[in-house]
Design an enzyme around this catalytic site. Structure first.
Site, PDB file in Angstrom:
ATOM      1  N   GLU A   1      -5.885   7.813  11.877  1.00  0.00           N
ATOM      2  CA  GLU A   1      -5.219   6.513  11.790  1.00  0.00           C
ATOM      3  C   GLU A   1      -3.711   6.635  12.051  1.00  0.00           C
ATOM      4  OE1 GLU A   1      -6.649   5.015   7.942  1.00  0.00           O
ATOM      5  OE2 GLU A   1      -8.401   4.206   8.966  1.00  0.00           O
TER       6      GLU A   1
ATOM      7  N   ASP B   1     -16.343   4.204   5.503  1.00  0.00           N
ATOM      8  CA  ASP B   1     -15.136   4.019   4.709  1.00  0.00           C
ATOM      9  C   ASP B   1     -15.391   3.183   3.456  1.00  0.00           C
ATOM     10  OD1 ASP B   1     -12.550   4.093   3.953  1.00  0.00           O
ATOM     11  OD2 ASP B   1     -11.765   2.826   5.550  1.00  0.00           O
TER      12      ASP B   1
ATOM     13  N   GLU C   1     -11.217  -1.367  -2.780  1.00  0.00           N
ATOM     14  CA  GLU C   1     -10.790  -1.947  -1.496  1.00  0.00           C
ATOM     15  C   GLU C   1     -11.861  -2.858  -0.886  1.00  0.00           C
ATOM     16  OE1 GLU C   1      -9.621   1.044   1.320  1.00  0.00           O
ATOM     17  OE2 GLU C   1      -9.299  -0.410   2.929  1.00  0.00           O
TER      18      GLU C   1
HETATM   19  C1  GCV Z   1      -4.665   5.335   2.999  1.00  0.00           C
HETATM   20  C2  GCV Z   1      -8.989   3.162   4.970  1.00  0.00           C
HETATM   21  C3  GCV Z   1      -7.967   2.323   4.265  1.00  0.00           C
HETATM   22  C4  GCV Z   1      -6.571   2.871   4.499  1.00  0.00           C
HETATM   23  C5  GCV Z   1      -6.547   4.319   4.014  1.00  0.00           C
HETATM   24  C6  GCV Z   1      -7.593   5.089   4.811  1.00  0.00           C
HETATM   25  C7  GCV Z   1      -7.695   6.526   4.351  1.00  0.00           C
HETATM   26  O1  GCV Z   1      -8.879   3.036   6.342  1.00  0.00           O
HETATM   27  O2  GCV Z   1      -8.077   1.000   4.694  1.00  0.00           O
HETATM   28  O3  GCV Z   1      -5.671   2.072   3.759  1.00  0.00           O
HETATM   29  O4  GCV Z   1      -5.282   4.892   4.182  1.00  0.00           O
HETATM   30  O5  GCV Z   1      -8.851   4.498   4.606  1.00  0.00           O
HETATM   31  O6  GCV Z   1      -8.592   6.809   3.577  1.00  0.00           O
HETATM   32  O7  GCV Z   1      -6.904   7.345   4.779  1.00  0.00           O
END
Ligand code: GCV
Length: 668
Positions: free
Chosen positions: A276, A355, A383
């Site tokens: 990411e 995720d 989340e």
């Molecule tokens: C901290 C998901 C979440 C991100 C998070 C990522 C991760 O994509 O939405 O906020 O980043 O996981 O676990 O690194």
């Protein structure tokens, strides 16, 4: 500095009985900061629970003459961080091989006295022996240096404020809470390390980090920090962060020497690389083993660990590409590296291949890595499970994950076996949760979300506990000894994950949330985006074909799981749409079509959310008024929001298919 009011959560002791008896004596043959804290904890608890003082004595002989009290002693035959408690007629002996085992024994004792509502300690008999199931029991905080929290749903950070590291009464209250459930490692900053957070490993922060780590250590908790893989460039001014370059390696070695000289108790680093948008070894054509081992070599002289995340996937996908599959990425990247990581590297693997959705299959990496330390990453920050505005007790889900048989070639093949290190004899294994705390007065936004924090710690310590046992323990300690309160909250908690699943994305498909903040329904919100998160619904069918004819993800599982998942008739129904593209008219084992199942579960889930609200209202007057009111407001929101979920999802599929609900309920 503003220190807000906050609750003691499950450590809020209330009087059990006032026996007006003499003070209890305590003798410890062990010494150290953790022992001092253990004694302090016992003293505080007994003062409140029994109105009794606990007096420290220096000679065991004094104890024998005067009877009732506690003896703490070393016993090298007990496993690391384990303890043995033996209480008979007012004499309790707690033994352990290390200081922290004594502390855990003390917390066990207090918890048991409360949950069993023991009125007379002087006649009480209790024996317990425990050794933690996992070596590493960790929390990851996604806190940013400006005080915000990525995916935080309970206020701001209590670790950071305006780029400063905080060490205060609240951080002490935090460490007591987590130590009381056996957590022994904490990463304080977000895995997305950028800007000011890159500098956390620079001299500006050493003093505070040291204070924090000393505080943590005095409760048996190791402090870890997330680091930026590109630090040699961003902090060190080098023109590369290539892990195979000598100047990069020596930069990290010097950095490690400097950090441990200033923060000697540090546990190590957590790394999110090539994920990411974060930098990593791929930038230099190197492997993740190159990257992780280079860091591991640097921290090894100080006993440091490198925790390396496997959340690596292509986040720039084209939705028309039906072969690339985000679910496959973790296995594709890391399976070929099995055996290449040095032994102070630990791979951190999310429970599912996507995720933290409300339902996903267990990541196939657990059943495929044999020569690598692994920790299971779960997310108690909700989340995708209601963001601590909906109640969603996740421990039943974690129990399923732990009990999952990976069919790796051994008879100890469950995730529980693997992450306890039993299966392959790896010693650095365990569990980690993305934390759900913030500086809200109740720590977790929703009062009932604290059950996930409590439960995660208890489960990581003792993976055999049931979700019900953990919930009851938590309820009694938090809300007191009231049968109606216990039964009502237990019922809500145990229903909550299935209920949430019912009114959100069906049959394991996931992702029907609003993009970015991930809250509330939006069926196509992620459908044509770049994140690899598709449901592939058209007017006839829905789901992702992950069989060998589709993306081939099924093939990453060991036999017979690969064929069980590949066949829609043997695939567990709750994961059907994760693995298969299925017609809405297909009939499930219940006799219902997929479409009717979607309609029914959504109505059912929304109804159950309404019931939660009513159940909660029945508790008015039987608990602290503030806790009652703020939780009632959350249940009222959940009821309305569940209805919105139900409307949006059902309308979407009704409009797509034109097929009526068999029960003729209102769908727009
Ligand atoms: C901290 C998901 C979440 C991100 C998070 C990522 C991760 O994509 O939405 O906020 O980043 O996981 O676990 O690194």
């Amino acid at each position: 500095m503003v220190t807000m009011e906050y609750t003691d959560c499950w450590l809020l002791y209330k009087e059990i009985s006032d026996t007006n008896k003499s003070s209890l004596l305590i003798f410890s043959s062990m010494e150290g900061k953790i022992i001092q804290n253990a004694i302090q904890e016992l003293t505080t608890a007994f003062r409140i629970l029994y109105n009794r003082e606990v007096t420290l004595i220096n000679e065991e002989a004094d104890f024998k003459e005067k009877s009732c009290g506690f003896i703490m002693k070393a016993n090298s035959s007990i496993g690391k961080e384990g303890y043995c408690i033996d209480c008979k007629e007012g004499n309790c002996t707690i033994t352990s091989a290390d200081e922290v085992g004594i502390l855990y024994g003390v917390f066990d004792l207090i918890r048991t006295l409360i949950t069993m509502h023991v009125e007379d300690v002087d006649t009480w008999t209790y024996r317990q022996e425990k050794v933690p199931a996992c070596a590493i029991r960790m929390l990851n905080h996604w806190d940013n240096m400006d005080g915000s929290i990525e995916r935080g749903y309970s206020g701001n950070s209590f670790f950071f404020q305006e780029n400063d590291v905080l060490v205060n009464e609240r951080t002490k209250a935090y460490v007591r809470l987590i130590a009381s459930v056996g957590i022994n490692a904490v990463v304080i900053n977000n895995v997305n390390v950028k800007g000011a957070a890159t500098e956390l490993i620079s001299s500006r922060y050493y003093t505070n980090l040291r204070q924090l780590s000393e505080l943590f250590t005095s409760y048996g908790v190791k402090l870890y920090v997330s680091i930026n893989f590109a630090s040699p460039m961003e902090l060190g001014g080098l023109d590369t962060a290539d892990p195979c370059e000598e100047n990069v390696r020596s930069w990290w070695s010097k950095k490690a020497e400097e950090i441990w000289a200033n923060v000697p108790d540090l546990g190590g680093f957590l790394v999110k690389a090539d994920s990411e948008g974060r930098p990593g070894p791929f930038n230099y054509g190197r492997t993740h083993a190159d990257g992780a081992n280079m860091l591991a070599d640097a921290v090894k002289p100080y006993g440091g660990l490198i925790i390396w995340r496997c959340f690596v996937y292509n986040c720039m996908q084209d939705w028309r590409d039906t072969k690339t599959d985000r679910a496959k990425a973790g296995f594709d990247h890391f399976k070929p590296l099995d055996g290449q990581f040095v032994d102070n590297v630990i791979l951190q693997i999310k429970n599912g291949p996507m995720d933290f959705q409300v339902r996903e299959p267990v990541s196939p990496l657990f059943g495929s890595l044999k020569k690598t330390n692994m920790i299971l990453e779960v997310q108690i920050a909700q989340e995708y499970t209601g963001q601590q505005r909906h109640v969603c007790y996740l421990i039943p889900w974690f129990k399923e994950i732990l009990g999952f048989n990976t069919y790796c070639d051994t008879n100890q093949g469950t995730v529980r076996d693997i992450i306890s290190g039993r299966t392959y004899g790896n010693k650095n294994c365990g569990m980690v949760a993305v934390a759900n705390t913030g500086n809200d007065a109740n720590w977790t936004g929703h009062d009932l979300a604290a059950a996930n924090l409590y439960g995660f710690g208890r489960l990581a310590f003792d993976t055999e506990l049931t979700a019900e046992q953990i919930a009851i323990e938590w309820i009694t300690q938090t809300f007191g000894n009231n049968k109606t309160v216990e039964e009502t909250i237990l019922k809500i908690l145990m229903m909550s994950w299935p209920t949430y699943e019912k009114y959100t994305a069906p049959l394991g498909i996931g992702w029907m949330v609003k993009p970015n903040d991930h809250y509330g329904p939006d069926v196509d919100g992620y459908e044509y985006d770049r994140w690899g998160t598709y449901h592939r619904a058209d007017h006839k069918a829905i789901g992702v074909d992950r069989t060998e004819n589709g993306t081939g993800y099924c093939c990453q599982y060991n036999k017979p799981l690969d064929s069980i998942y590949s066949n829609p008739n043997t695939c567990p129904e709750e994961l059907l749409l994760f693995f298969h593209h299925v017609e809405y008219a297909s009939v499930l084992s219940s006799g219902k079509t997929v479409l009717q199942h979607i309609y029914d579960t959504h109505f059912e889930g929304a109804n159950e959310a309404e019931q939660f609200y009513e159940m909660w209202k029945s508790l008015q007057g039987s608990m602290n008024e503030d806790a009652y009111e703020r939780t009632k407001a959350r249940f009222s929101h959940q009821r309305d929001h569940a209805k919105e979920w139900c409307d949006v999802i059902n309308s979407y599929f009704y409009r797509k298919t034109g097929v009526d609900d068999l029960q003729g309920r209102k769908i727009y």
